[in-house]
Motif scaffolding. Sequence first.
Motif, short mmCIF file in Angstrom:
data_model
loop_
_atom_site.label_atom_id
_atom_site.label_comp_id
_atom_site.label_asym_id
_atom_site.label_seq_id
_atom_site.Cartn_x
_atom_site.Cartn_y
_atom_site.Cartn_z
N CYS A 439 67.68 23.13 -26.67
CA CYS A 439 67.45 24.55 -26.98
C CYS A 439 66.32 25.12 -26.12
O CYS A 439 66.27 26.32 -25.84
N VAL A 467 71.78 25.88 -29.08
CA VAL A 467 71.24 26.90 -30.00
C VAL A 467 72.26 27.19 -31.11
O VAL A 467 71.91 27.22 -32.30
N ASN A 468 73.53 27.35 -30.73
CA ASN A 468 74.57 27.62 -31.73
C ASN A 468 74.72 26.45 -32.70
O ASN A 468 74.88 26.65 -33.91
N PHE A 471 71.80 26.26 -35.21
CA PHE A 471 71.89 27.29 -36.25
C PHE A 471 72.99 26.96 -37.25
O PHE A 471 72.82 27.11 -38.47
N PRO A 503 65.52 30.08 -31.81
CA PRO A 503 66.45 29.36 -32.69
C PRO A 503 65.74 28.53 -33.75
O PRO A 503 66.20 28.43 -34.88
N LYS A 506 64.59 30.85 -36.54
CA LYS A 506 65.73 31.32 -37.34
C LYS A 506 66.23 30.21 -38.27
O LYS A 506 66.51 30.45 -39.45
N SER A 507 66.36 29.00 -37.72
CA SER A 507 66.85 27.88 -38.53
C SER A 507 65.87 27.56 -39.65
O SER A 507 66.27 27.38 -40.81
#
Length: 1634
Positions: A439, A467-468, A471, A503, A506-507
């Motif tokens: 990431c 990154v996807n 998440f 990321p 957010k996670s």
Amino acid sequence: MMESRLKRLATTLMDATTDKDPLVQEQIYNALCYLGESEPEEILHACDEYLRQHDKLAYPHRVIILKAMETVVRNNISLLDKSTVKVVIFLASNEMTKSKEVIRDWQQAASSVLVAVGQCFINKVMEEVLTKFQPGILPHYFVLQTFANLSVSNVFGMVPFLNSILGTMLPMLGMAKQDHMKAVFCYALQHFSESIQEYLANLDQAPDPTVRKDTFSAELFSAYEVLFNSWLQHREAKLRLAVVEALGPMSHLLPAEKLEEQLPRLIPGILSLYKKHTEAFYISKSLCQILEASVDIGSRSLDAQLDALLATLHPQICVPADPAVPLAVKNHTEVLRCFTVLACSFPDRVLAFLLPKLESSSERTRVGTLLIMRQIINSASSQMEIKKPFIMSSMKLPLQDSSNKVKRAVVQVISAMAHHGYLEQPGGEAMMEFLVRQCALPSQPQPKKQPLDLDDLTSDSVQSISVNTLFLLSTTVDRMNNVLWPYLLEFLTPIQFTNALTPLCKSLMCLAMKKQEEGDNSSLIRYDLNANLPSPYALTTRLLVVSSQPYAGDSRGVAALRLLAVLHASVHPALQLLWSKKVPLLVEHIEENTEKSLSQKEWEEKLLLFLQETLAAVADSAWSCHLVAEMCRQLGSYNGFPLEKNFLYKCIGTTLGACTSKDLVQKQLQELLETARYHEEAEREGLASCFGICAVNHLEETLAKLEEFVRSDVFKKSVGLFSIFKDRSDSEVEKIKSSLILCYGYVAACAPKELLLSRIEADILKNIFQYFNTKDLTLKLCLIRSICMISQAICSALKGGDFVFSRKAELVAQMVELIKAEPLEALRTPVRQRAMVACTYLVILEPHLSDPDRTELLDTCLAAVLALPPLDREENGEDALNKDMLYADTISALKDLLKSLLQRSLTPHGLQDMFAHLGPWIKSSKDHERQRAVEVSAALLDFYLSKLNVSTVIPFYNLGVLIALFSPRCSDSLASVRQHAVDCVHSLLYIQLCYEGFARDHRDEMVEGLKALKKGLEEPDFTVLFHTCTNIAMVVGKRVPPDQLMSLLLALFEGLVDPDKNCSRAATVMINSLLKERGGVLQEKVPDIMSIIHSKLEEVDEEHIRKAAQQTVYILAAQHKSVVVSSLLGTSLPFDSHTCTMWRSLATEPTLTRQILEQLLERMSRDVPYKESKSFLLGSGTERVATLLPLAVISALYEIMSAPEAAPAVLDLYPALFVTLLLRVSSTLGVQLPKNLQSKERRGSSQGPALRSLHPCSCAVETLQVMLTRGGSEEVARAVGSAGGWDLLAAPERHHDGVALLAGAMARLAGPRLPLVVKNLLPSLSSIFESQRVTTTAFFAELLNSNVVNDLMLLETMMDSMTGRQKDSCTLVRMLALRGLGNIASGAPEKVRKHGAKLLASMVNGMDDKDDPHNLVALEAMSSLSKLLEHLEQRDIQSMLLHIAIRIRPFFDSEQPDLRRSSILLFGNLSKLSEGQGEVFLEQILNGLVTLLLHLQDPRPDVVRACKFALRMCGPSMGCEGLREMFLNHLREDRGLHYGEFINHVCKHLMQSYPEMLNRLISTNLFYFKSSWVDIRAAAPMFIGFLVLHVDEDHCQQVDLDPLISALNLLLKDPVPAVRVKVAETLGRLVRVL
């Protein structure tokens, strides 16, 4: 009868199958299908008969018929009787097997017919086809293919036949010698096997539930032996693939023991094919089916094949699949399915094979192995459960792989592992660390034009997928919550994970919110269980600092702040209320802005305020101390991140400010001074701002630490408290000094104002002064900035009291020295700009500068800035942009400094003193110096005016001198100087008004007018400059006090020697304007004086000379009109510019101008407009040559009327001027210049900018234009010009159109002028000049188009004139006369009824004009009659209606589009008025209906619009409401038309209302089969098709089918495919009338 005609139709269509156009073939197919929908059995019989009778018809044409039969059968299978089915089956069977050779398209079409029939009549089909499938005889290729396709399309019907088919087929396998026959046997066996499997899978629905697998096993095994043992070894690749495709489905039906027995040979045999075929999908698919069948029977021999299977399949995955090749992707899927089957049965051996491959040196091998691992982790999860530790340990090596492709594969494996519980095992954290590292990969932008290889990957795409994945794991995989929380927090603070912050945040936020939902305290970070987690201080510092650059790293600011808010309880319990309120506001601010719109300064202030409020909410000294210590510890991490580090310094300053421990403050400040990287500018700024912020609350400690730093001998490199500096170089020492100076500046700027003044000189300036003697640029700039900040701080503090700054003069002197040291030849550094800014603040402070110091400062700064060389405008790029900005900032600084100096002496004397210094620069011969000086002057005068506060009325004694300084500059060669000069004059006049006692906000209308002049000064147009100077002189003359006038004039005379010629001319203009009342009296020798004026103008072509000359000419003309006019007319043509100037001066006074215009008109009438002379070209007849006197008069009229002052005189003589000039235009059409003038004009144009053209006609047109403009009819001139009328007037062929435009504009915009104009024009109708008759008739014709003629009671006169012209010898005059009579309909409709009979007679006569070879008069008569019709008396029209309708009918199909359009429009108008004529006119409508409908496809849009109109008008008379509504709704002008759909509906209504007209309508359409327009030729058969589609059965017999079919048959050979398509479509529809 019907049957024979249907057959004839079908036959016609089938005959046409030979057409080569694919669209026509498609339509023939559709038509046959259409016929088949109507009468399926008859058409199928017709097709059968046709194909049987035309045995020699080529197969591509047979295919069209067979395809139509297939469609008819499929759509009507339930309607067919057995006899028809039998015929179709027999035909298709014969067509399919007629040729022993394989002709794929033909035989496939026949086979498809059998398959279609087999849906319902499987037994009948099989009965026929089995006759072609005899034991011992090799069947036809398509017999087998038909069996195969039937088995797929009708499983339940076909499977009962398969046993016997297989029995018959097996002996044939050995007979098949040709490859294509072997391939079709394989195709059949494959589909038979698939059908049997489907049958067995759905036994509950099957007709015979007793069918078992073993029913077919023996036969299929026999077939298998042939296929495998013999055909699979064939050298033909296509055959081998066909065999392989069959073996897969067959393997499921082989007896278990036989399959077990065959596997040791079968699997190696299949695997060997991979080497022989590049396309592996069919092999892999079959192999997977065989493996599934083997596992289903519990095969023991599969074990022995495993190594070979793995070794062969693994490389298939290692070769990347090209997404653009679908079979390659499908092959990957099938191979992975094979691995799933094997892994479920042999998990240990599969892993033992795969895991060592992860250490391979081949990147492709590693990637392929990881893909397989992901597959078996997902699809064999139960078998892999106990293997998890083993698999996890084997992933250590791939985690260290540097290949982007391997990384991406590892990420995909990690995703699979997460879903199946692997990451909860030991080693899971290493996997997560790998994911976070991906990431954090840096971006690597790809070159745009470089195409990526098939499997090329950038770190960007690895980062994106990582990154996807992170998440998704955080949000959707619940079992990962405890793995990720709080472990991910460990990655927040290490600087190497900066790119992964967004990321991560957010996670973590999602995870924390999940934890909060589990329980109140569950989101608290348990530091006792997780020693490696970052402390609350580290988290706060890190998240706050990265938020300072909120849009970096995919908007990390929002993510970081939101995470901070979620972690409030873990940071400090007291923060919940504050953060829940403040963080959303900060996030909202980021989201409302963009990276460009966000003010970084404002944003940082918001964050620092947030930090302050946080510290206040915690209110814990120990907590603050821990926080500041952590901030200092993190400083080193941000090396290479200058913006973030700068902000961290500000955070440290803010936090230190909140600390109560003075020792801690001093300790931390010392540490900062020891560790700073002084060679970096951002670091110096950061350190200084930290000290400044800290000084807000700790001024004593901050100054003490700086004092200690100064005394520490650090700059002498001796050992002491700051011994860390002992090894610094001289350059670095200068940077340390710079930082120290900057720190003092920031401390002064931020310190509490009440404490500052006492410390300025004692503690701050004392330590700064010792560093002024330096050559280091950085140190100079820091010194200046600090002085600037100190001065500003003192100014700010002074608002509360007085302060005498004793060292002010000394500091100003230092700044002056710094400015002097800068080189004059270039502007390289911001030193002079910043030094002037510092001086600006210094001069505000007390005490006043002495006069010598002030003069020194002024002269130094002016010379340092104004004398700089101009910027190089050819430079580009960032350097040029930076130079531009530095230059602009430097000029701005100079303006501010001068304003600051002027503020101290805001008097006329102070202003005079300032301009004593600026004056030489304002008059400089160098453009750039002058431009800068005037720009600065404008700013100063504006400032003076804004600050002026006059308490008593005093004289502004130097107004005249200053206005004389600036007013000539309004004509400077530089546009910017001109603009600023006007501003200067404007400000000076307002200053004068203030000194006269007016309020500062008073607005004087005349002075305000100066501002409006600025726009015109942008471009150097001498006319505008002259006008501006005159206006300025007028304003100045009225506003300058009498006592100042003389000084103004004297100073203006000085301006005549100005080095700028423009300014010299401006001075002249101003002098003349001021002295215009004192002009000399000139009485003698007028011709001589005129000659002298002319010669002077030739010698010196300057503005002031010209103005003076014009004034003189005007005075002379007022006294000696005739002499002046004669003198000027005697000047040679064309008039030069000086003569033109003199003519224009005669327009000054209206009475004089009128008298001169009358003289000129009288002189023009003395001579004819042209003379005929023989052309020198042999046989070219005569040519017209213009006479000189009228030519000279026209030029003189133009020049006089060009002057705006001529307007009143032109108004007085408007009718005479207008008529004379219009007839002059008419008379000069095609007239040439005399030879001597032609050569003169050519010479003039070749030698440079030409004088106004002397061409007689264009000259007259221009003069007419200027006459209208000057006569108050500028709107007329503008309207004619915008319509292109002036060009038309001068064009002999289009002159009458130009006249019409002029007349129309006159009628609209100059009505009151018309009675006298018409009166003056009437005699010209009988002119001997044909051109004048045309002009007058055209003018009157257009006037009749306007109601103004009636209002002015001119109608009867003009109508009689037009009627009288109907016998004119000129066709154009006759045509225009008719146009005029027609125009009465719009001009005076109420009068049409009165004169109806006369007008109608004129139109009918016009249509019958015999001397009209091109039908121009007839065309005009039709157009005019269309306009008149609705206004005529019914009785007048009725008598002529039928005659006119019949007369215009032939024009509908004329080759001339205008005739088509006009006749159709007239027909529409006649239809409107046909009430009362009933049946008689309805007959005319019906006669023309088809033509009008077909011409909706006319190639000309205007004809189409006419047809739409005519049909809308015809609608109400037709007695059919449906048609009326259709015509009204669908044929609107603005609406597009789907023609086919429209005609379809029209025909429907026609057949409902006029069924008896069917044959007549068809006959009319047949006439258009030979039309020259393709679209109409295509529309006619379509029209017929729709007619027969909608006719009732009762009226079908009307149609004479034989000639119709013959005509269509003929049209079917049309060269245009689109026509043939429509014919084929119509042939299909004729089934309706059979």
